[in-house]
Enzyme design. Structure first.
Site, PDB file in Angstrom:
ATOM      1  N   LYS A  89     -16.713 -13.520 111.548  1.00 54.18           N
ATOM      2  CA  LYS A  89     -16.767 -12.277 110.804  1.00 54.18           C
ATOM      3  C   LYS A  89     -15.776 -11.378 110.804  1.00 54.18           C
ATOM      4  O   LYS A  89     -14.916 -11.220 111.772  1.00 54.18           O
ATOM      5  CB  LYS A  89     -18.043 -11.278 111.637  1.00 54.18           C
ATOM      6  CG  LYS A  89     -18.221 -10.055 110.901  1.00 54.18           C
ATOM      7  CD  LYS A  89     -19.444 -10.254 109.810  1.00 54.18           C
ATOM      8  CE  LYS A  89     -19.607  -9.276 108.787  1.00 54.18           C
ATOM      9  NZ  LYS A  89     -18.519  -9.336 107.743  1.00 54.18           N
ATOM     10  N   GLN A 110      -9.724  -9.579 115.611  1.00 55.24           N
ATOM     11  CA  GLN A 110     -11.081  -9.242 115.286  1.00 55.24           C
ATOM     12  C   GLN A 110     -12.045  -9.832 116.206  1.00 55.24           C
ATOM     13  O   GLN A 110     -12.918  -9.144 116.433  1.00 55.24           O
ATOM     14  CB  GLN A 110     -11.402 -10.108 113.839  1.00 55.24           C
ATOM     15  CG  GLN A 110     -12.378  -9.492 113.173  1.00 55.24           C
ATOM     16  CD  GLN A 110     -12.403  -8.229 112.194  1.00 55.24           C
ATOM     17  OE1 GLN A 110     -11.401  -8.156 111.585  1.00 55.24           O
ATOM     18  NE2 GLN A 110     -13.527  -7.394 112.145  1.00 55.24           N
ATOM     19  N   LYS A 125     -11.126 -14.052 109.787  1.00 53.19           N
ATOM     20  CA  LYS A 125     -10.151 -12.995 108.599  1.00 53.19           C
ATOM     21  C   LYS A 125      -9.769 -14.057 107.678  1.00 53.19           C
ATOM     22  O   LYS A 125      -9.630 -15.064 107.923  1.00 53.19           O
ATOM     23  CB  LYS A 125      -9.148 -12.375 109.387  1.00 53.19           C
ATOM     24  CG  LYS A 125      -8.726 -11.170 108.534  1.00 53.19           C
ATOM     25  CD  LYS A 125      -9.480  -9.818 109.019  1.00 53.19           C
ATOM     26  CE  LYS A 125      -9.123  -8.927 108.059  1.00 53.19           C
ATOM     27  NZ  LYS A 125      -9.723  -7.724 108.553  1.00 53.19           N
ATOM     28  N   ASP A 165     -11.436  -5.591 102.820  1.00 55.72           N
ATOM     29  CA  ASP A 165     -10.298  -5.228 103.635  1.00 55.72           C
ATOM     30  C   ASP A 165      -9.377  -4.624 102.663  1.00 55.72           C
ATOM     31  O   ASP A 165     -10.037  -4.425 101.411  1.00 55.72           O
ATOM     32  CB  ASP A 165      -9.561  -6.183 104.399  1.00 55.72           C
ATOM     33  CG  ASP A 165      -8.701  -5.945 105.593  1.00 55.72           C
ATOM     34  OD1 ASP A 165      -9.095  -5.406 106.547  1.00 55.72           O
ATOM     35  OD2 ASP A 165      -7.485  -5.501 105.195  1.00 55.72           O
ATOM     36  N   ASN A 240     -10.627   3.749 101.292  1.00 51.81           N
ATOM     37  CA  ASN A 240     -12.017   3.804 101.977  1.00 51.81           C
ATOM     38  C   ASN A 240     -11.860   4.807 103.236  1.00 51.81           C
ATOM     39  O   ASN A 240     -12.724   5.617 103.704  1.00 51.81           O
ATOM     40  CB  ASN A 240     -12.761   2.802 102.204  1.00 51.81           C
ATOM     41  CG  ASN A 240     -13.775   2.791 101.257  1.00 51.81           C
ATOM     42  OD1 ASN A 240     -14.122   3.594 100.317  1.00 51.81           O
ATOM     43  ND2 ASN A 240     -14.673   1.675 101.338  1.00 51.81           N
ATOM     44  N   SER A 378     -21.212  -3.362 109.281  1.00 52.25           N
ATOM     45  CA  SER A 378     -21.375  -4.863 108.471  1.00 52.25           C
ATOM     46  C   SER A 378     -22.364  -5.851 109.434  1.00 52.25           C
ATOM     47  O   SER A 378     -23.021  -6.296 108.727  1.00 52.25           O
ATOM     48  CB  SER A 378     -20.014  -5.403 108.484  1.00 52.25           C
ATOM     49  OG  SER A 378     -19.112  -5.253 107.350  1.00 52.25           O
TER      50      SER A 378
HETATM   51  O1  2IT Z   1     -10.877  -5.028 109.930  1.00 51.27           O
HETATM   52  C1  2IT Z   1     -11.970  -4.936 109.861  1.00 51.27           C
HETATM   53  O2  2IT Z   1     -12.749  -4.936 110.587  1.00 51.27           O
HETATM   54  C2  2IT Z   1     -12.620  -5.107 108.242  1.00 51.27           C
HETATM   55  N1  2IT Z   1     -12.046  -5.346 107.445  1.00 51.27           N
HETATM   56  C3  2IT Z   1     -13.821  -5.125 108.181  1.00 51.27           C
HETATM   57  C4  2IT Z   1     -14.685  -6.490 108.501  1.00 51.27           C
HETATM   58  C5  2IT Z   1     -16.099  -6.538 108.159  1.00 51.27           C
HETATM   59  O3  2IT Z   1     -16.517  -7.794 108.350  1.00 51.27           O
HETATM   60  O4  2IT Z   1     -16.847  -5.547 107.847  1.00 51.27           O
END
Ligand code: 2IT
Length: 446
Positions: A89, A110, A125, A165, A240, A378
Site C-alpha cells: 500500500k 511506507q 510506492k 501522492d 492537499n 486509505s
Molecule cells: O505518503 C503516503 O503515505 C501517501 N502518499 C498516501 C498513501 C496511501 O496509500 O494513501
C-alpha cells in the site's frame, strides 16, 4: 562491527546512485541498534537484509501521445517493498524528479508508516517522471491510461493498492481506475484509494493527511504541557496536505501563517483561514503552481526565492517534499527560537539538519508518524469498499483521531522502553519495525 552497521554498509554498496534511498535507510536503521541488540532473533532471521531489499521492483515504459500528436515516453515505477502485514500500500507520485531512488526511499518509509497505523497494510510506492504541470486533461488521461495498461497486472485489492501522492489527485485516480476496470472487466474498486465519492471513495480521505498531522501535533504539544490554542505555524506547499493542515489548525485555535510554492512563499500574519483556505484548492486546480497568486489576491507579502523557515513561529510543519529543510534552514529555525518541528511531507529534513535540530533539543516529530493519517484513511477506504458500505464523515474522523493518538502513544512507549526519552523519531521507527519484523519472523524465510 554491529549487525546494524554491517547491513547499513551493504545497503550503501548495493544501491549506488540512490542518495534518497540511502538517506532513508540510514535514518531508520541507526535508530534500531538497541532493538537489534535486545532481540537476537532478528539478526538470526536476517531481518535487516530482507527488510531493506524490496520484494519486487517494477520499472516500465509509459508511451502516450501529446496534444501536438507527438509520441512521449515516461518511465513508470512500482516498488512492492514489504507484504508481511498486508497487501502493498502506498501512493503514486507523478513528478519530473521521480526516479528509482525516490520511489525506493518512499517505499521503504511506507513499510514503517503503514505498520504504525495498526492496520493490515504492507509497504509500496510508485509513480513516474511525468510532469502534470501544463498538461491538458486529455494528456493526463492518455498518460494515466497508458500507465495503468502496464500497472494493472501487478496490482489488485488483495495484492497492491496504490493511491495518490504529489501530482496524483482525484482526477488521476479516476482515470487510473477507469482503465483498470476496463482491462480487468470487474468492479474491484478496492484496488485504488483516494477515489471520488461517486465510485467508492471515503469521506475525509482528502483531508486525512492534514487533519491527522494536526491531531498528532496536538498530542505532541499536550505531552509538553501546552496546547495549539494561539500558536503560529509555518507550513510549506499549498496542496492537499497544507490545505487540510490550515483548516484543522484554524478549528483548533492555531494559525497557519505561511504557504509556499516552487518559487517562493507568502506570509499572511492574519492566518490562512476561512475563504483563504479554500483558495489554496483553487490555486492548485489552476495548474499555475504559483503561490504569488495568493499574495496578489489577499494583499500579503510574497518572498520570491525564499523558504518559509525564516519566519519566527511556534511550530514548523514542512508539507511539500523531501529534503526541503537543509542544515542552513535548520540553523535559521534554531536562531528564531522555534520550539516544535513537526515533519509532514515524506523525509522533508536532510539527515544533517535533523542531527542539528536534535542537538539543539527542539521537540521533533517524524513524518512517517505525523502523515500516517493519509494512508490510514486509505486503509479505511479499503475496509468500506470490501464491506460495500460507507461510513459518515464523523465516523471516519473519529477513527482517524483514535489512530493518530495511538500512533503517538506507540512511538512514545517504544522510545521509553529503550530508555530514549521523548524521541519520537526513534520511537516511531522501533514501533513500526517491531510489528513488521515479528510478522516476518512468523512467516519464515521468504
Ligand atoms: O505518503 C503516503 O503515505 C501517501 N502518499 C498516501 C498513501 C496511501 O496509500 O494513501
Amino acid at each position: 562491527m554491529s549487525y546494524v552497521k554491517e547491513q547499513l554498509e551493504k545497503v550503501m554498496e548495493k544501491n549506488p546512485g540512490q542518495p534518497e534511498f540511502q538517506q532513508a535507510v540510514q535514518e531508520i536503521l541507526t535508530s534500531l541498534e538497541s532493538v537489534i541488540e535486545r532481540n537476537p532473533q532478528y539478526e538470526k532471521a536476517g531481518i535487516l537484509e530482507r527488510i531493506t531489499e524490496p520484494e519486487r521492483q517494477i520499472i516500465f515504459r509509459v508511451p502516450w501521445i501529446d496534444d501536438a500528436g507527438k509520441v512521449q515516453v515516461n518511465r513508470g515505477f512500482r516498488i512492492q517493498f514489504n507484504s508481511a502485514i498486508g497487501p502493498y500500500k502506498g501512493g503514486l507520485r507523478f513528478h519530473p524528479t521521480v526516479n528509482l531512488s525516490i520511489v525506493n526511499f518512499l517505499g521503504f518509509e511506507q513499510i514503517f508508516k503503514n505498520a504504525l497505523t495498526g492496520l493490515p497494510i504492507g509497504g509500496g510506492k510508485g509513480g513516474a517522471d511525468f510532469d502534470p504541470r501544463g498538461k491538458s486533461d486529455r494528456e493526463v488521461m492518455a498518460f494515466c491510461q497508458s500507465f495503468m495498461t502496464e500497472l494493472y497486472r501487478h496490482i489488485g485489492p488483495n495484492v497492491d493498492v496504490p493511491a495518490g501522492d504529489i501530482g496524483v489527485g482525484a482526477r488521476e485516480i479516476g482515470y487510473l481506475f477507469g482503465q483498470y476496470k476496463k482491462i480487468r472487466n470487474a468492479y474491484e474498486n478496492g484496488v485504488l484509494t483516494g477515489k471520488g465519492m461517486s465510485y467508492g471513495g471515503s469521506l475525509i480521505r482528502p483531508e486525512a493527511t492534514g487533519f491527522g498531522a494536526v491531531y498528532f501535533a496536538k498530542e505532541v504539544l499536550e505531552h509538553c504541557g501546552e496546547s495549539l490554542e494561539g500558536k503560529t505555524v509555518a507550513v510549506s506547499g499549498f496542496g492537499n496536505v497544507a490545505w487540510g493542515t490550515a483548516s484543522k489548525m484554524e478549528e483548533l485555535g492555531a494559525k497557519v501563517v505561511t504557504v509556499s510554492g516552487p518559487n517562493g512563499y507568502v506570509y499572511d500574519p492574519d492566518g490562512v483561514t476561512g475563504e483563504k483556505v479554500d483558495y489554496l484548492l483553487e490555486m492548485r486546480a489552476s495548474g499555475r503552481d504559483n503561490v504569488k497568486d495568493y499574495a496578489d489576491k489577499f494583499g500579503v507579502q510574497f518572498f520570491e526565492g525564499k523558504k518559509p523557515w525564516e519566519q519566527k513561529v511556534d511550530i514548523i510543519m514542512p508539507c511539500a517534499t523531501q529534503n526541503e529543510v537543509t542544515l542552513e534552514d535548520a540553523k535559521q529555525i534554531v536562531k528564531n527560537g522555534v520550539k516544535y518541528y513537526i515533519e509532514v511531507s515524506n523525509m522533508p529534513t536532510t539527515n544533517e539538519a535533523l542531527e542539528y535540530l536534535k542537538e539543539k533539543k527542539l521537540i521533533l516529530a517524524p513524518s512517517k508518524a505525523v502523515n500516517a493519517g493519509g494512508v490510514a484513511v486509505s486503509a479505511l477506504e479499503m475496509s468500506q469498499n470490501s464491506m460495500r458500505y460507507g461510513w459518515s464523515a464523523e465516523e471516519v474522523d473519529t477513527k482517524l483521531q483514535d489512530i493518530m493518538v495511538n500512533i503517538h502513544k506507540q512511538a512514545c512507549d517504544a522510545a521509553q522502553r529503550y530508555g530514549l526519552g521523548y524521541d519520537l523519531f526513534a520511537g516511531a521507527n522501533i514501533a513500526g519495525f517491531e510489528r513488521v519484523a515479528d510478522a516476518m519472523l512468523a512467516q519464515g524465510i521468504i
